[in-house]
Design an enzyme around this catalytic site. Structure first.
Site, PDB file in Angstrom:
ATOM      1  N   GLY A  72     -10.948   7.111   7.154  1.00  0.00           N
ATOM      2  CA  GLY A  72     -10.837   6.119   8.200  1.00  0.00           C
ATOM      3  C   GLY A  72      -9.436   5.510   8.363  1.00  0.00           C
ATOM      4  O   GLY A  72      -8.789   5.366   9.314  1.00  0.00           O
ATOM      5  N   SER A 206     -15.182   7.255   9.043  1.00  0.00           N
ATOM      6  CA  SER A 206     -15.034   7.735   7.773  1.00  0.00           C
ATOM      7  C   SER A 206     -16.100   8.226   7.128  1.00  0.00           C
ATOM      8  O   SER A 206     -17.277   7.390   7.126  1.00  0.00           O
ATOM      9  CB  SER A 206     -14.580   6.624   7.079  1.00  0.00           C
ATOM     10  OG  SER A 206     -14.390   6.559   5.672  1.00  0.00           O
ATOM     11  N   HIS A 208     -17.653   8.794   4.198  1.00  0.00           N
ATOM     12  CA  HIS A 208     -18.390   7.941   3.062  1.00  0.00           C
ATOM     13  C   HIS A 208     -18.987   6.582   3.360  1.00  0.00           C
ATOM     14  O   HIS A 208     -19.741   5.941   2.657  1.00  0.00           O
ATOM     15  CB  HIS A 208     -17.495   7.974   1.985  1.00  0.00           C
ATOM     16  CG  HIS A 208     -16.409   6.629   2.067  1.00  0.00           C
ATOM     17  ND1 HIS A 208     -16.500   5.403   1.297  1.00  0.00           N
ATOM     18  CD2 HIS A 208     -15.336   6.552   2.740  1.00  0.00           C
ATOM     19  CE1 HIS A 208     -15.531   4.334   1.577  1.00  0.00           C
ATOM     20  NE2 HIS A 208     -14.640   5.166   2.338  1.00  0.00           N
ATOM     21  N   THR A 244      -4.106  22.178   4.291  1.00  0.00           N
ATOM     22  CA  THR A 244      -5.276  22.859   4.513  1.00  0.00           C
ATOM     23  C   THR A 244      -6.562  22.087   4.339  1.00  0.00           C
ATOM     24  O   THR A 244      -6.434  20.844   3.792  1.00  0.00           O
ATOM     25  CB  THR A 244      -5.382  23.819   2.784  1.00  0.00           C
ATOM     26  OG1 THR A 244      -3.920  24.636   2.809  1.00  0.00           O
ATOM     27  CG2 THR A 244      -6.543  24.415   2.614  1.00  0.00           C
ATOM     28  N   CYS A 332     -10.329 -15.005  -4.278  1.00  0.00           N
ATOM     29  CA  CYS A 332     -10.427 -14.639  -5.543  1.00  0.00           C
ATOM     30  C   CYS A 332     -10.772 -13.309  -5.971  1.00  0.00           C
ATOM     31  O   CYS A 332     -10.817 -13.024  -7.029  1.00  0.00           O
ATOM     32  CB  CYS A 332     -11.332 -15.695  -6.371  1.00  0.00           C
ATOM     33  SG  CYS A 332     -10.905 -17.551  -6.177  1.00  0.00           S
TER      34      CYS A 332
END
Lengths: 397, 121
Positions: A72, A206, A208, A244, A332
């Protein structure tokens, strides 16, 4: 076995067993380079072409408009850079939204360094791009508009087809091209991603994110759309992306997208039901929480909240100890220690954005998972609030 | 991500809450990440006899504050002023590099509380 409930499907998904099965031969016995001349290599070529056809059928385009990429982020980079640079004689203005994925936002920053101007459209409190602002932002120099199909953090779905109509019918674009790109990375498997119905010239996927392999994605490029290739050194993908082919990854992408599309109705029903149970359960069990993103126009698998008086990373760690994997836009949890720009753009106050939690469902989640999360989360938030100086009630010692 | 000692102080923080009858208190806020730590101290014969904290922040901020209350127990005010970010990290047996500023905040709030006590006197 230790309990493990995975609620971070927006980050990545496991590879579907049938996807893996289809991929495996292409690592070993069918390893040949699809560009090679000999007969056995033609099997690789055929397989890649087959995957391209599958993806094209789902996108509703011709196979040659489908370019396989490394994911992506690469597709987003190709869209912004390859599209805007191809039109630099016609203008130097890009429009995007304030809540895009970093791959789009940072590509826009890169274009700013090259002298382009970028408008970052504001969003409303639910994270929907402001269409009135879009209408006003388009000018004689606008060459590219990029608005995501659905947001990765809060799940808000954008009115992409309507945005397309505004872009394509705007008087400032008469007689010239304004490219419209959408990052549909979070949408595949949940929403209709037909490129004509969306009205897009470019689209990113994307693998995955829809139970395919990592490191492979799709860049849709409508025929005759201006585009400059900037990965050079080979004629693969019709000279638009050298290198490739990731053959096994491409095969996996085809199978995964096919399965996701076949399963879409069931998936949406399954996730929506669990999503709504989780949202309602949290809202009734915990005070001072805010659902972030759109209440209805949201991805079926996205549950995102801000919990006041507590911080997201400490919620995540506590959930992790309880065997639940989730994510947060809290400062955080990021290396940059800055809070999520998406939440801030939606007008969520910094301190509230600190307490963000995202849980994204998948096909394997069950009602038992939801029961367990609901039985765990309230206690975690209560404990952290008992430590917090901001909470309504403070402990005394 | 975190070692067992940090996890222990996060899961079982010591001395949590407002200290009734505290002789001094201090707050430190990190303007960038938004973390907030309050520290309360009770001083007897020049030594910190009791302390407590409240924290709004990540697990490292909570663990750093918790261990700070242990580090200053029975210390003289001079000794408490010598506690640094490194002291806190050492006591926690290490923090991830992105979380070092949490230990810094804990050291800062100790110094601020002691100074507030000395100013009041």
């Amino acid at each position: 076995m230790k309990k493990f409930i995975y609620l971070d499907h927006a980050a990545t998904t496991p590879v579907h067993s049938r996807v893996l099965e289809a991929m495996l031969p292409f690592f070993t016995e069918r390893f040949c380079n699809p560009s090679a001349v000999y007969t056995v290599a033609q099997e690789s070529r055929k397989a890649v072409d087959g995957a391209r056809k599958t993806v094209a059928d789902i996108l509703g385009c011709v196979p040659r408009d489908v370019i396989f990429t490394s994911g992506g982020s690469e597709s987003d980079n190709m869209a912004i850079k390859g599209g805007a640079l191809a039109l630099k004689e016609s203008g130097n203005h890009i429009i995007t939204s304030a809540i895009e994925h970093h791959a789009v936002t940072e590509s826009c920053h890169f274009m700013e360094k090259l002298g382009f101007e970028v408008t970052y459209l504001p969003v409303d409190r639910y994270g929907v791009a402001r269409l009135d602002a879009l209408e006003k932002a388009i000018n004689q120099r606008t060459v590219l508009v990029s608005i995501m199909t659905a947001n990765n953090e809060v799940g808000t779905i954008q009115p992409v087809a309507e945005i397309s109509r505004i872009v394509k019918n705007h008087p400032a674009g008469r007689g010239r091209t304004i490219i419209f790109h959408t990052d549909a990375v979070q949408a595949a498997g949940s929403l209709d991603i037909n490129v004509d119905r969306l009205g897009v010239d470019m689209l990113s996927l994307s693998s995955h994110k829809f139970y395919g392999p990592k490191g492979v994605g799709v860049f849709y490029l409508r025929r005759n759309t201006p585009f400059i290739s900037w990965q050079n050194g080979g004629s693969q993908e019709r000279n638009r992306r050298a290198g490739t082919e990731n053959v096994s990854g491409i095969i996996g992408t085809g199978v995964a997208l096919q399965l996701a599309e076949e399963n879409r109705e069931h998936y949406v029903r399954h996730c929506t039901r669990l999503r709504d149970r989780l949202i309602e359960g949290i809202m009734s069990a915990i005070q001072d929480v805010h659902l972030t993103g759109h209440p209805t126009e949201r991805l079926p698998n996205n549950v995102s909240f801000c919990f006041e008086y507590v911080e997201g990373e400490s919620i995540l760690l506590s959930l992790d100890f309880a065997g639940i994997a989730a994510s947060s836009g809290s400062a955080c949890t990021s290396a940059s220690i800055e809070p999520s720009g998406v939440l801030l753009a939606m007008g969520v106050p910094v301190q509230v954005a600190h307490g963000s939690l995202r849980m994204t469902l998948g096909t394997d989640n069950t009602d038992e998972d939801i029961d367990y999360v609901l039985s765990t989360l309230a206690g975690i938030v209560e404990r952290l609030r008992s430590i917090s100086p901001l909470a309504r009630k403070s402990a005394h010692v | 991500m975190y070692n067992p000692r940090v996890v222990d102080h996060f899961n079982n923080p010591r001395n949590v809450g407002i200290l009734d009858g505290a002789d001094a208190q201090a707050s430190v806020e990190n303007p960038v990440c938004g973390d907030l730590i309050n520290l309360y101290i009770k001083v007897e014969d020049g030594r910190i006899k009791r302390s407590s904290f409240q924290a709004f922040g990540c697990s490292a901020a909570i663990a750093s504050s918790s261990i700070a209350t242990e580090l200053i127990q029975d210390k003289t005010l001079d000794e408490a002023l010598k506690i640094t970010s490194d002291t806190v990290v050492g006591a926690l047996e290490g923090l991830p590099s992105s979380k070092m500023h949490c230990a810094g905040m804990a050291a800062d709030v100790i110094h601020k509380a002691v100074k507030n006590y000395l100013d009041k006197k």
